[in-house]
Design a protein around this motif. Sequence first.
Motif, PDB file in Angstrom:
ATOM      1  N   THR A  34     -26.954  -6.554  14.593  1.00  0.00           N
ATOM      2  CA  THR A  34     -25.895  -6.432  15.352  1.00  0.00           C
ATOM      3  C   THR A  34     -25.296  -5.090  14.726  1.00  0.00           C
TER       4      THR A  34
ATOM      5  N   LEU B 253     -16.259  -9.863  10.699  1.00  0.00           N
ATOM      6  CA  LEU B 253     -17.603  -9.520  11.489  1.00  0.00           C
ATOM      7  C   LEU B 253     -18.091  -8.233  11.317  1.00  0.00           C
TER       8      LEU B 253
ATOM      9  N   ARG C 246     -26.902 -15.179  20.755  1.00  0.00           N
ATOM     10  CA  ARG C 246     -28.298 -14.508  20.731  1.00  0.00           C
ATOM     11  C   ARG C 246     -28.478 -13.409  21.667  1.00  0.00           C
TER      12      ARG C 246
ATOM     13  N   PRO D 263     -23.558 -10.647  12.554  1.00  0.00           N
ATOM     14  CA  PRO D 263     -25.135 -11.082  12.724  1.00  0.00           C
ATOM     15  C   PRO D 263     -26.432 -10.117  12.786  1.00  0.00           C
ATOM     16  N   ALA D 264     -27.549 -10.615  12.636  1.00  0.00           N
ATOM     17  CA  ALA D 264     -28.642  -9.728  12.499  1.00  0.00           C
ATOM     18  C   ALA D 264     -28.765  -9.000  13.536  1.00  0.00           C
TER      19      ALA D 264
ATOM     20  N   GLU E 179     -19.953  -8.527   7.766  1.00  0.00           N
ATOM     21  CA  GLU E 179     -21.219  -9.124   7.709  1.00  0.00           C
ATOM     22  C   GLU E 179     -21.479  -9.429   9.351  1.00  0.00           C
TER      23      GLU E 179
ATOM     24  N   ASN F 173     -21.736 -13.314  18.535  1.00  0.00           N
ATOM     25  CA  ASN F 173     -22.258 -14.682  18.028  1.00  0.00           C
ATOM     26  C   ASN F 173     -23.473 -15.163  18.908  1.00  0.00           C
TER      27      ASN F 173
END
Length: 372
Positions: A168, A160, A132, A165-166, A163, A130
């Motif tokens: 990943t 997770l 950056r 994070p972008a 879906e 989660n």
Amino acid sequence: MENLHSDLKKQLTNAIGNHKLSHAIILNGKSGYGTLALAHWVAKGLLCSPEDKKCTHKVDTLQHADYHFSYPFPKMKKNSISDDFGKEWKTFFTSQPFGTLIDWMDFLEAEKKQLFISVDESINIISKLNLRSYEGGKKIMLIWLAEHMNVSTANKLLKLIEEPPAQTHFILVTENADKMLPTILSRCQLIQVPRLSDEAVADILIKTYEVDEKKAHFIAHKSHGDVRLALQNLNHDTQDFEILLIDWVRNAFKAKKDASVLLQISDWSLELANYSREKQKQFIQFCIEVFRQALLENYAAGELVYQPLSLNNFKWGNFSKFVHSENISLIIEELNQAALQIERNGNSKIIFLDLGIHLIRFIHKKESHEIT
């Protein structure tokens, strides 16, 4: 190493280049097939362009800030996570790329402990992913032997993985994907990693482990495309297993005339009960292979035998005469049943005692004589 699984790598390269590789993949196959090395190669392909030597070096030395790992570990304290063993993992990863869970346990000197991926570890994974991206690009979570997640861990990671994070990516490495929760399996692209060719195994033995060419090809031929098994055959690290099996065989033949020998079978089961469950299963697989090879010896196919028992003046030729078409299936079935019971956390002492007694009956299915 880079030349392993060239056909599969071509498919994966095309998928990565065309952005068709799922954000969550499972590479399923024996550790000795090079699944971990293949996962590392995929991670490098996702994180680095071929011409970016700096990025490649960071990935290969496990120093890339967006390249994360999770793996089974023993609980040493409250809220243990895999990062507690990060230094050991880096050494193991680079020194034993074909290593199994048992090798990892031995490396950690944790043979008597259970290794698993805990709920606290799932929280650690979620926290990392989660954040950056440090490098401003993709993030990779490589989970080695992901089937060792407990149910709570898998459930916690489910959302997770579905879906993330972008940019990943999850790369799960398994030996037994069918042990994963169906809900996890359904959200991942399953990729079966095939056994290596004999030529590939021999090439690794020659170039990486400096084995004589003739010996390398002989060992590769009997290792079923599994580098870990090839190294095991090379280093003869099954000596303890061989001694245990020889002890059982000799007691089995004595038991026909002397029932008191059952006490020695009981001691034998106690010794095996002190092994970790993973090592117990490994011993059973060793026994299965030895009995199969004894059958080959008995039916005049000795040139195919690569693992004859020989320690303590054991008479391999005499023993093989008692493994035949009428009892081999019974013996293998009994061994497989014992492995299944161990997998289900049965009482190891009772399982091995029962196994030892049943195998006595099977080995005496035909008229036999004393083995010395």
